[in-house]
Design an enzyme around this catalytic site. Structure first.
Site, PDB file in Angstrom:
ATOM      1  CG  HIS A 216     -27.407 -77.084   0.655  1.00  0.00           C
ATOM      2  ND1 HIS A 216     -26.784 -76.200   1.505  1.00  0.00           N
ATOM      3  CD2 HIS A 216     -28.472 -76.414   0.141  1.00  0.00           C
ATOM      4  CE1 HIS A 216     -27.429 -75.057   1.523  1.00  0.00           C
ATOM      5  NE2 HIS A 216     -28.459 -75.146   0.714  1.00  0.00           N
ATOM      6  CE  LYS A 218     -25.433 -73.779  -2.479  1.00  0.00           C
ATOM      7  NZ  LYS A 218     -25.872 -74.027  -1.089  1.00  0.00           N
ATOM      8  CG  ASP A 223      -7.447 -76.626 -16.134  1.00  0.00           C
ATOM      9  OD1 ASP A 223      -8.242 -77.466 -16.613  1.00  0.00           O
ATOM     10  OD2 ASP A 223      -7.060 -75.624 -16.762  1.00  0.00           O
ATOM     11  CG  HIS A 393     -28.422 -67.806   0.754  1.00  0.00           C
ATOM     12  ND1 HIS A 393     -27.523 -68.585   0.047  1.00  0.00           N
ATOM     13  CD2 HIS A 393     -29.435 -68.635   1.079  1.00  0.00           C
ATOM     14  CE1 HIS A 393     -27.991 -69.819  -0.062  1.00  0.00           C
ATOM     15  NE2 HIS A 393     -29.144 -69.873   0.564  1.00  0.00           N
ATOM     16  CE  LYS A 395     -25.908 -71.216   2.817  1.00  0.00           C
ATOM     17  NZ  LYS A 395     -27.168 -70.676   3.281  1.00  0.00           N
ATOM     18  CG  ASP A 400     -11.166 -65.862  19.479  1.00  0.00           C
ATOM     19  OD1 ASP A 400     -12.025 -65.025  19.816  1.00  0.00           O
ATOM     20  OD2 ASP A 400     -10.991 -66.941  20.080  1.00  0.00           O
TER      21      ASP A 400
END
Length: 475
Positions: A216, A218, A223, A393, A395, A400
């Site tokens: 899952h 990405k 370089d 979507h 995450k 704090d």
């Protein structure tokens, strides 16, 4: 006669699976859910368990990863003074989390990084294509969803140009998440000189053993100097939206500095797993640019072949570590017992705990399961907001005014135990304050849930949620 033999075989298989669950089952709730599934769904229950219930740790690649990839490569990084810009976090508020990640993954926090927040598809892909166009040595891509369309067409045209100039291009795509990627497109990539491999593709001989374990992540590496990670996949829906959910909202980040090498390690481990080629692990490390920023970043990654759950434990530690507030944006909050209790304890202890969840969902069963926990959260004082504009979507966790997590992992059992995931922890006040303000802006546009009102929802909704909650450990 034949049906008696078949019945005996079925019972023996079921008993064998029950014994396996009793011996290897770690979590009683999950074990009980599988026992009920096996005995209440004839044949189908056994097939489901074989597909998605077995303990991946018993079929582990972890020794290969640690021995060949992590240990050797990290040792090389640590020995390279130019690349080893690690830092020991002395502040007590950070030290437990950083030590936890280091023990699970081997990655220490790195200093002198530059972190750029990229909100939604346009900003993300503008930055990605700018970085790709600057490549003069190599480009690495790893995506759960790689879909054909305008973005894919732009990528293949750019790759063609870069390969002709001697740039090495490597792509990993997930065999299930990118199921729609055509053979024609893959053949075209290979014809221009791109190296491309699927992660656990559909194969008859190992279909049942691998279908549940997806990559899952990405990741883009350019370089060894620029990297990207977050929630955004290669899909036109991040620019155009879709007919059902509307506009997709998500958060990505661009990294420069020593943290890029940590993300590169994650890619190269996966490259070795899909290709069998370990040459990337043996080459010299790229030299780092001079100080590019002042932000501290630590990469945490995990998968089904970890004996502990690095990302699940990190989320748990962040919640327990929060003193004033913890704001969580995630479309799939289906917590296990530990995360559920930690959120309850934090809220009951006076910590300002807020959850921002998409009002729209791409899976009905998952949506019911997410909502099945709302009553418990609201009773404990957790504030919940439903974002109504399209599909949220992202995450993200911010806490704090000093700690941020951005990446690919949802707050559910699948991300903790069944998917290969990666997050970036950013120990930086500026980044935290930016994301805090963004969160507050989003909840101003969202629908707050009230405990009393939510309790009066239709009885049918409660039944749906209760049904989904039974299977939530399996989702």
């Amino acid at each position: 006669m034949y049906w008696i033999i078949a019945l005996i075989i079925y019972v023996l298989i079921a008993i064998g699976m029950v014994i396996s669950l009793l011996v290897n089952g770690i979590k009683p709730a999950k074990t009980l859910a599988w026992l009920l599934t096996i005995f209440t769904i004839p044949i189908g229950g056994i097939l489901l368990y074989w597909m998605i219930g077995r303990n991946r740790k018993k079929y582990s690649w972890k020794d290969i990863q640690e021995d060949i990839a992590i240990n050797n490569y990290l040792k090389k990084i640590q020995e390279n003074k130019d690349a080893a810009e690690t830092v020991e976090m002395e502040a007590e508020e950070y030290s437990k989390i950083t030590h936890l990640v280091e023990k699970n993954n081997g990655f220490k926090p790195t200093k002198n990084n530059e972190v750029k927040l990229l909100k939604d598809g346009k900003a993300t892909f503008d930055a990605i294509f700018k970085a790709l166009e600057s490549a003069d040595k190599y480009i690495y891509l790893l995506y759960y969803i790689f879909e054909e369309g305008e973005l894919a067409d732009r990528l293949i045209a750019l790759f063609d140009e870069k390969v002709k100039k001697g740039v090495k291009v490597k792509i990993i795509y997930d065999g299930v998440g990118s199921y729609s990627l055509s053979k024609r497109y893959i053949t075209q990539l290979k014809s221009i000189g791109v190296e491309v491999y699927p992660f656990l593709p559909f194969k008859l001989g190992r279909f049942l053993a691998s279908i549940n374990y997806r990559n899952h992540r990405k990741i883009i590496i350019v370089d060894g100097k620029i990297a990207f990670t977050g929630g955004i996949n290669i899909s036109d829906k991040y620019l155009k939206g879709d007919l059902v959910l509307g506009k997709w909202h998500d958060m990505h980040i661009q990294l420069r500095g020593a943290s890029v090498l940590e993300l590169q390690v994650v890619f190269e481990i996966d490259w070795f797993l899909v290709s069998g080629d370990n040459s990337e692990l043996n080459r010299d490390l790229p030299s780092l640019e001079e100080k590019v920023g002042n932000q501290i970043v630590q990469i945490v990654y995990g998968g089904p072949d970890d004996y502990f759950s690095p990302i699940g434990q990190t989320y748990f530690a962040m919640i327990n570590n929060a003193k004033k507030y913890i704001y969580i944006t995630n479309p799939y909050i289906i917590p296990g017992t530990a995360i559920l209790r930690s959120l309850e304890v934090a809220a009951n202890s006076g910590v300002d705990v807020r959850l921002l969840v998409s009002a729209n969902a791409d899976s009905t069963l998952v949506n019911w399961s997410v909502r099945s926990y709302f009553e418990t959260f609201l009773r404990a004082g957790v504030k919940i907001y439903l974002f109504p504009k399209g599909f949220l979507h992202s995450k993200i966790i911010v806490s704090d005014d000093n700690l941020v997590s951005i990446g690919t992992a949802n707050m559910d059992i699948r991300s903790f135990e069944q998917n290969y995931e990666v997050n970036a922890l950013v120990y930086d006040q500026k980044t935290a304050l930016l994301l805090k303000q963004d969160f507050l802006n989003e909840i101003d546009q969202s629908i707050p849930l009230d405990y009393e009102t939510f309790m009066n929802r239709p009885y049918l909704e409660k039944i749906k949620e209760g049904f989904a909650k039974i299977f939530s450990p399996l989702l």
